[in-house]
Scaffold this motif. Sequence first.
Motif, PDB file in Angstrom:
ATOM      1  N   ARG A  35       0.717  -1.575  -0.289  1.00 31.10           N
ATOM      2  CA  ARG A  35       0.076  -0.126  -0.226  1.00 31.10           C
ATOM      3  C   ARG A  35       0.659   1.316  -0.032  1.00 31.10           C
ATOM      4  O   ARG A  35       0.645   1.646  -0.847  1.00 31.10           O
ATOM      5  N   GLU A  54     -10.314  -0.463   2.080  1.00 32.74           N
ATOM      6  CA  GLU A  54      -9.944  -1.421   3.094  1.00 32.74           C
ATOM      7  C   GLU A  54      -9.422  -2.394   2.138  1.00 32.74           C
ATOM      8  O   GLU A  54     -10.543  -2.834   1.372  1.00 32.74           O
ATOM      9  N   ARG A  83      -6.703   5.735  -1.040  1.00 31.10           N
ATOM     10  CA  ARG A  83      -5.937   5.738   0.382  1.00 31.10           C
ATOM     11  C   ARG A  83      -6.683   4.992   1.501  1.00 31.10           C
ATOM     12  O   ARG A  83      -6.165   3.811   2.546  1.00 31.10           O
ATOM     13  N   ASP A  84      -7.729   4.913   1.474  1.00 36.32           N
ATOM     14  CA  ASP A  84      -8.723   4.726   2.774  1.00 36.32           C
ATOM     15  C   ASP A  84      -9.715   3.452   2.307  1.00 36.32           C
ATOM     16  O   ASP A  84      -9.821   3.173   3.323  1.00 36.32           O
ATOM     17  N   ARG A 128      -7.603  10.228  -1.905  1.00 33.98           N
ATOM     18  CA  ARG A 128      -8.671   9.902  -1.388  1.00 33.98           C
ATOM     19  C   ARG A 128      -8.962   8.546  -0.832  1.00 33.98           C
ATOM     20  O   ARG A 128      -8.510   7.567   0.289  1.00 33.98           O
TER      21      ARG A 128
END
Length: 76
Positions: free
Chosen positions: A15, A42, A39-40, A36
């Motif tokens: 990641r 799951e 990045r966020d 974003r």
Amino acid sequence: MELQLLTPEIWRAERRRLLGFVLRHGEKRITAASLRALRDMEPDWLETDGSGHGQAVIAITKHEGRLTGLGFAAGG
């Protein structure tokens, strides 16, 4: 050229490196919202059901073992 769909395990392990690649090579064309979302994301969103569908997909390309591209889609 090699195309690889990421698994949750690969996303967990890579990641940070992949986000760095996007920031370095995105040429400011990646929107803040897209960055974003990536990045966020799951890791379990990359799991597929019996029909091969999941909540998200990340594909990377490599040439001679070097990362050359990344594509991401979610919620489609």
